[in-house]
Design a protein around this motif. Structure first.
Motif, PDB file in Angstrom:
ATOM      1  N   LEU A 111      44.581  72.402  32.284  1.00  0.00           N
ATOM      2  CA  LEU A 111      43.359  73.106  32.653  1.00  0.00           C
ATOM      3  C   LEU A 111      42.672  72.391  33.814  1.00  0.00           C
ATOM      4  O   LEU A 111      42.122  73.030  34.711  1.00  0.00           O
ATOM      5  CB  LEU A 111      42.418  73.197  31.455  1.00  0.00           C
ATOM      6  CG  LEU A 111      41.202  74.100  31.628  1.00  0.00           C
ATOM      7  CD1 LEU A 111      41.629  75.549  31.865  1.00  0.00           C
ATOM      8  CD2 LEU A 111      40.286  74.024  30.409  1.00  0.00           C
ATOM      9  N   THR A 112      42.702  71.057  33.794  1.00  0.00           N
ATOM     10  CA  THR A 112      42.148  70.283  34.904  1.00  0.00           C
ATOM     11  C   THR A 112      42.877  70.615  36.197  1.00  0.00           C
ATOM     12  O   THR A 112      42.258  70.824  37.243  1.00  0.00           O
ATOM     13  CB  THR A 112      42.251  68.784  34.615  1.00  0.00           C
ATOM     14  OG1 THR A 112      41.449  68.460  33.479  1.00  0.00           O
ATOM     15  CG2 THR A 112      41.782  67.954  35.794  1.00  0.00           C
ATOM     16  N   LEU A 113      44.201  70.689  36.130  1.00  0.00           N
ATOM     17  CA  LEU A 113      44.979  71.017  37.321  1.00  0.00           C
ATOM     18  C   LEU A 113      44.702  72.449  37.778  1.00  0.00           C
ATOM     19  O   LEU A 113      44.638  72.724  38.984  1.00  0.00           O
ATOM     20  CB  LEU A 113      46.470  70.839  37.040  1.00  0.00           C
ATOM     21  CG  LEU A 113      46.912  69.398  36.729  1.00  0.00           C
ATOM     22  CD1 LEU A 113      48.365  69.368  36.303  1.00  0.00           C
ATOM     23  CD2 LEU A 113      46.685  68.496  37.934  1.00  0.00           C
ATOM     24  N   GLY A 114      44.514  73.356  36.828  1.00  0.00           N
ATOM     25  CA  GLY A 114      44.177  74.728  37.187  1.00  0.00           C
ATOM     26  C   GLY A 114      42.850  74.817  37.903  1.00  0.00           C
ATOM     27  O   GLY A 114      42.699  75.575  38.873  1.00  0.00           O
ATOM     28  N   ALA A 115      41.868  74.028  37.448  1.00  0.00           N
ATOM     29  CA  ALA A 115      40.555  74.031  38.094  1.00  0.00           C
ATOM     30  C   ALA A 115      40.609  73.429  39.485  1.00  0.00           C
ATOM     31  O   ALA A 115      39.805  73.764  40.355  1.00  0.00           O
ATOM     32  CB  ALA A 115      39.553  73.263  37.230  1.00  0.00           C
ATOM     33  N   GLY A 116      41.580  72.533  39.705  1.00  0.00           N
ATOM     34  CA  GLY A 116      41.738  71.946  41.032  1.00  0.00           C
ATOM     35  C   GLY A 116      42.336  72.898  42.036  1.00  0.00           C
ATOM     36  O   GLY A 116      42.355  72.618  43.235  1.00  0.00           O
ATOM     37  N   HIS A 117      42.819  74.041  41.569  1.00  0.00           N
ATOM     38  CA  HIS A 117      43.356  75.167  42.350  1.00  0.00           C
ATOM     39  C   HIS A 117      44.282  74.714  43.484  1.00  0.00           C
ATOM     40  O   HIS A 117      44.239  75.256  44.596  1.00  0.00           O
ATOM     41  CB  HIS A 117      42.232  76.077  42.867  1.00  0.00           C
ATOM     42  CG  HIS A 117      41.184  75.399  43.742  1.00  0.00           C
ATOM     43  ND1 HIS A 117      41.281  75.362  45.097  1.00  0.00           N
ATOM     44  CD2 HIS A 117      40.042  74.740  43.424  1.00  0.00           C
ATOM     45  CE1 HIS A 117      40.244  74.714  45.597  1.00  0.00           C
ATOM     46  NE2 HIS A 117      39.476  74.331  44.598  1.00  0.00           N
ATOM     47  N   SER A 118      45.167  73.745  43.203  1.00  0.00           N
ATOM     48  CA  SER A 118      46.116  73.279  44.205  1.00  0.00           C
ATOM     49  C   SER A 118      47.482  73.084  43.555  1.00  0.00           C
ATOM     50  O   SER A 118      47.742  72.045  42.942  1.00  0.00           O
ATOM     51  CB  SER A 118      45.654  71.953  44.829  1.00  0.00           C
ATOM     52  OG  SER A 118      46.668  71.404  45.654  1.00  0.00           O
ATOM     53  N   PRO A 119      48.382  74.078  43.662  1.00  0.00           N
ATOM     54  CA  PRO A 119      49.724  73.904  43.110  1.00  0.00           C
ATOM     55  C   PRO A 119      50.437  72.665  43.643  1.00  0.00           C
ATOM     56  O   PRO A 119      51.227  72.040  42.932  1.00  0.00           O
ATOM     57  CB  PRO A 119      50.444  75.194  43.523  1.00  0.00           C
ATOM     58  CG  PRO A 119      49.339  76.208  43.612  1.00  0.00           C
ATOM     59  CD  PRO A 119      48.172  75.447  44.179  1.00  0.00           C
ATOM     60  N   SER A 120      50.169  72.271  44.889  1.00  0.00           N
ATOM     61  CA  SER A 120      50.806  71.070  45.434  1.00  0.00           C
ATOM     62  C   SER A 120      50.342  69.826  44.683  1.00  0.00           C
ATOM     63  O   SER A 120      51.126  68.892  44.465  1.00  0.00           O
ATOM     64  CB  SER A 120      50.492  70.937  46.925  1.00  0.00           C
ATOM     65  OG  SER A 120      49.101  70.800  47.147  1.00  0.00           O
ATOM     66  N   SER A 121      49.085  69.806  44.268  1.00  0.00           N
ATOM     67  CA  SER A 121      48.590  68.697  43.458  1.00  0.00           C
ATOM     68  C   SER A 121      49.247  68.705  42.078  1.00  0.00           C
ATOM     69  O   SER A 121      49.603  67.648  41.537  1.00  0.00           O
ATOM     70  CB  SER A 121      47.065  68.785  43.311  1.00  0.00           C
ATOM     71  OG  SER A 121      46.580  67.754  42.464  1.00  0.00           O
ATOM     72  N   THR A 122      49.418  69.891  41.517  1.00  0.00           N
ATOM     73  CA  THR A 122      50.109  70.005  40.228  1.00  0.00           C
ATOM     74  C   THR A 122      51.525  69.458  40.333  1.00  0.00           C
ATOM     75  O   THR A 122      52.001  68.744  39.448  1.00  0.00           O
ATOM     76  CB  THR A 122      50.145  71.475  39.779  1.00  0.00           C
ATOM     77  OG1 THR A 122      48.803  71.942  39.571  1.00  0.00           O
ATOM     78  CG2 THR A 122      50.939  71.640  38.490  1.00  0.00           C
ATOM     79  N   SER A 123      52.209  69.770  41.422  1.00  0.00           N
ATOM     80  CA  SER A 123      53.563  69.279  41.633  1.00  0.00           C
ATOM     81  C   SER A 123      53.588  67.762  41.762  1.00  0.00           C
ATOM     82  O   SER A 123      54.470  67.090  41.206  1.00  0.00           O
ATOM     83  CB  SER A 123      54.159  69.920  42.891  1.00  0.00           C
ATOM     84  OG  SER A 123      55.493  69.506  43.089  1.00  0.00           O
TER      85      SER A 123
END
Length: 555
Positions: free
Chosen positions: A108-120
Motif C-alpha cells: 500500500l505504501t508503494l501504491g501511494a508512492g505512485h511509481s512502478p519504477s520505485s516498486t521494482s
C-alpha cells in the motif's frame, strides 16, 4: 515402470499407483514434490524434520516466527535443505514480503508512492536480501485490490483499490525480483468468484466468459499477457462451507475452466489446504489437501499442525493407490512442476555470492527512506499547522494502544509509536506522548494535557474494523474537550493534526478543523517520514491509493 529425469527434477509415472503395488520411496518422491509445509518457531521441530526427510516433501514456507536475524535465517535454510534426501531440489520460500534483514515498505505504501519504477527497485532489494539468506521464492506480490470488505490488517498488503494500478505495480514488482534470481508466487484470493461459483453449482452451466470480465480477474489477465506470472497462489480460506464436495467443485471450476482453459494459465498453481475446510473440521483438516489436489492445484500448502500434516500426506498416499486419486490428475501437474523446479536450479547457478550484507545495506536503507517519503499523503490544503510552533508550547501526541509490527527482536509489548514521539520531539522538544486505549477513552491524564496543549497530533490506527466505532468515540471526546477549552476567554485555537497510520479509511469522515495526513503502516520508517510532513519540514507527494468517497483538497 516408466520414469524420466527432467533437469534436476525426478518425475515418475504414477499410473501404477492405482494397483497398490508401488514402493514407498517412489510414492513418497512423487507425492512429496506436490507438498509444501510450514512450522512455527526459529528451530525446525522434529515433526518437520520427519516430513522433509521421510515423507520427501518438496519445500517449506517460512514466516516471521521462524526468524531472529539474518545469520539465524541463513543457518535455518541450510539446515532444512540438509534434511532433504530426495533427487529434486528442496525449495525454501518465505511469507514475509517486508523482508528479513531490512524492513521494506508495504504494498500500500508503494501504491501511494505512485511509481512502478520505485516498486521494482524495492522488490529487487528484497530479492537481494533473500538471495543472501538462501531463500528460493517469496509468496508475493498480492494482486488483490482493496474493497469495502477488506479488513484493516489486510489493507497494507494491497497496492490499491484500482485493478489496473494493482496490475502495473505487480508487474514492476515481478520485474525487479526476477533480476535477483528469486522467484515469486503471486497471491490472489479470487474469493468473490469462488464463492459465487459455489453458490450457483445447482445451475447447469457456469458462464466462464462473464467470469473472465470480472475486475477480480483483471490483474491475473494483465500478468499473463505480459508473461510475468511464473506461479500463482490462491489464498482463499473458505472455512464456512457446509459442503466440502461443492467447495472442491468450485475450486476445480476456477482452476481448470477459468484459469487453465479460459486464461491459458500454464504456471503452477498452489492452494493452502485450509481452502476446503467445512463444518466437519477434524475430518476436513485431514482430507483438505487431497481435495485441493483433486480440484486441480499443482501444489498444496500444509499450514496445519504437524500431526495433521502427516495424516494429510498419508491420506494422499491412500487415495493414490485407488481410483479416488486418478493417475491423470497426478501426471497433469508433472510437466509444470518439473519445469518450475528446473528453472530454480538454473537460477541458483546464476546467483551472485554475497558474503556480507553491508555491501547493499546502506543502498537499501536510502531506497526505503525515499519510498516512505514518496508515499506520505495529505488530505488537507495549506501548510502544516505545526510549522513555526512556538518553542514554549506543549505538543500533545495521542497514539492508540496496538500491537507492534512483528519483526525479529521486537518485544511483543513494545509501543510501536514511541519512534513517532521521539521523531516529533526532535523538531519540538516540548512534546508529550500519551497513549490511549479504546476501552478507557479520555482519562484524567488526557484531559489535563488537552487543557494545556497548544497543538495536538492524534493518531488513528484500526487493527480491526470492529474498533471503528470505539475509535471514533475517542476522537469525538477529544474534540469535545478541545472545544470546551477554546470556548474560554483568551484561549487560542488548538493546532490539530490527524494521522491515519495504516488504513486511510480511518479518515473516511473528515475531521472538522484538523489537518489530515496518511501514512500506510506504523513502522519506524513510515512514522519518521510522516513526522517530516506533520511538522512542516517536507511537502507530501503521495497520492491516496484508496477512494474515500469524499472531496479531497490536497495530496
Amino acid at each position: 515402470m516408466a520414469s524420466v529425469n527432467k533437469g534436476e527434477y525426478y518425475c515418475c509415472d504414477l499410473a501404477h499407483f492405482t494397483d497398490g503395488s508401488p514402493t514407498d520411496d517412489r510414492q513418497k518422491q512423487a507425492i512429496g514434490q506436490r507438498v509444501i509445509i510450514s512450522f512455527s518457531g526459529p528451530l525446525p521441530i522434529a515433526a518437520a524434520q520427519v516430513l522433509i526427510r521421510d515423507f520427501c516433501v518438496g519445500g517449506v514456507l517460512l514466516n516471521a516466527s521462524n526468524f531472529t536475524d539474518a545469520t539465524q535465517a541463513s543457518q535455518l535454510v541450510s539446515r532444512l535443505a540438509s534434511y532433504s534426501g530426495g533427487p529434486h531440489p528442496f525449495l525454501v520460500g518465505i511469507e514475509q514480503e517486508n523482508g528479513v534483514i531490512s524492513h521494506f515498505p508495504s504494498q500500500l505504501t508503494l501504491g501511494a508512492g505512485h511509481s512502478p519504477s520505485s516498486t521494482s527497485a524495492v522488490s529487487k532489494a528484497i530479492g537481494e536480501e533473500l538471495a543472501y539468506i538462501g531463500i528460493h521464492w517469496i509468496l508475493a506480490p498480492t494482486i488483490d485490490f482493496i474493497t469495502e470488505l477488506t479488513e484493516p490488517l489486510d489493507t497494507p498488503r494491497k497496492f490499491s483499490d484500482d485493478p489496473e494500478t494493482v496490475s502495473q505495480h505487480a508487474r514492476a514488482y515481478l520485474d525487479g525480483l526476477i533480476t535477483t534470481n528469486v522467484a515469486a508466487s503471486t497471491e490472489a484470493s479470487l474469493a468473490t468468484t469462488i464463492q459465487d461459483i459455489y453458490r450457483s453449482l445447482d445451475r447447469e452451466t457456469t458462464d466462464i466468459a462473464e467470469l473472465l470480465e470480472r475486475c477480480e480477474i483483471h490483474p491475473i489477465k494483465r500478468l499473463l499477457e505480459r508473461r510475468a506470472l511464473e506461479c500463482l497462489h490462491l489464498t482463499s480460506s473458505l472455512t464456512d462451507y457446509d459442503d466440502a464436495n461443492s467447495a472442491q467443485r468450485a475450486f476445480q471450476t476456477v482452476i481448470q475452466r477459468l484459469l487453465r482453459e479460459g486464461l491459458g494459465c500454464q504456471a503452477p498453481i498452489t492452494v493452502a489446504s485450509t481452502s476446503h475446510l467445512s463444518t466437519d473440521v477434524e475430518s476436513c483438516a485431514k482430507h483438505a489437501p487431497l481435495r485441493t489436489l483433486l480440484s486441480g492445484s499443482d501444489v498444496v500448502l500444509l499450514s496445519s499442525d504437524p500431526t495433521t500434516q502427516e495424516e494429510s500426506i498419508r491420506a494422499i498416499y491412500a487415495a493414490a493407490r485407488t481410483s479416488t486419486f486418478p493417475a491423470s490428475v497426478l501426471n497433469s501437474a508433472a510437466d509444470r512442476i518439473s519445469s518450475f523446479r528446473s528453472e530454480f536450479v538454473e537460477r541458483l547457478a546464476r546467483r551472485q555470492q554475497i558474503t556480507e550484507p553491508s555491501t547493499f545495506a546502506l543502498q537499501h536503507q536510502n531506497l526505503i527512506r525515499n519510498a516512505y517519503r514518496a508515499s506520505t499523503t495529505t488530505l488537507s490544503t495549506g501548510l502544516s499547522p505545526l510549522l513555526n510552533l512556538p518553542a514554549t508550547s506543549i505538543l500533545l501526541l495521542l497514539t492508540p494502544s496496538v500491537p507492534p509490527v512483528a519483526r525479529p527482536n521486537v518485544a511483543p509489548n513494545a509501543d510501536p509509536f514511541e519512534p513517532l514521539g521521539r521523531a516529533i520531539a526532535h523538531f519540538h522538544n516540548r512534546t508529550r506522548h500519551v497513549p490511549y486505549t479504546l476501552s478507557a477513552g479520555v482519562t484524567s491524564t488526557h484531559a489535563a494535557f488537552l487543557d494545556r496543549a497548544t497543538a495536538v497530533v492524534l493518531v488513528l490506527c484500526n487493527t480491526s474494523s470492529a474498533f471503528v466505532e470505539s475509535q471514533m468515540e475517542f476522537v469525538a471526546a477529544v474534540q469535545d474537550r478541545i472545544r470546551v477549552r477554546e470556548s474560554r476567554p483568551g484561549e487560542q485555537k488548538t493546532r490539530k493534526v490527524a494521522l491515519a497510520a495504516g488504513d486511510p479509511r480511518d479518515l473516511r469522515e473528515p475531521l472538522d478543523g484538523w489537518w489530515e495526513v496518511c501514512c500506510y503502516e506504523y513502522t519506524v520508517g513510515a512514522l519518521i517520514a510522516a513526522t517530516e510532513v506533520i511538522t512542516g519540514h517536507r511537502t507530501a507527494t503521495g497520492i491516496l491509493p484508496i477512494r474515500l468517497g469524499r472531496h479531497l483538497n490536497g495530496g
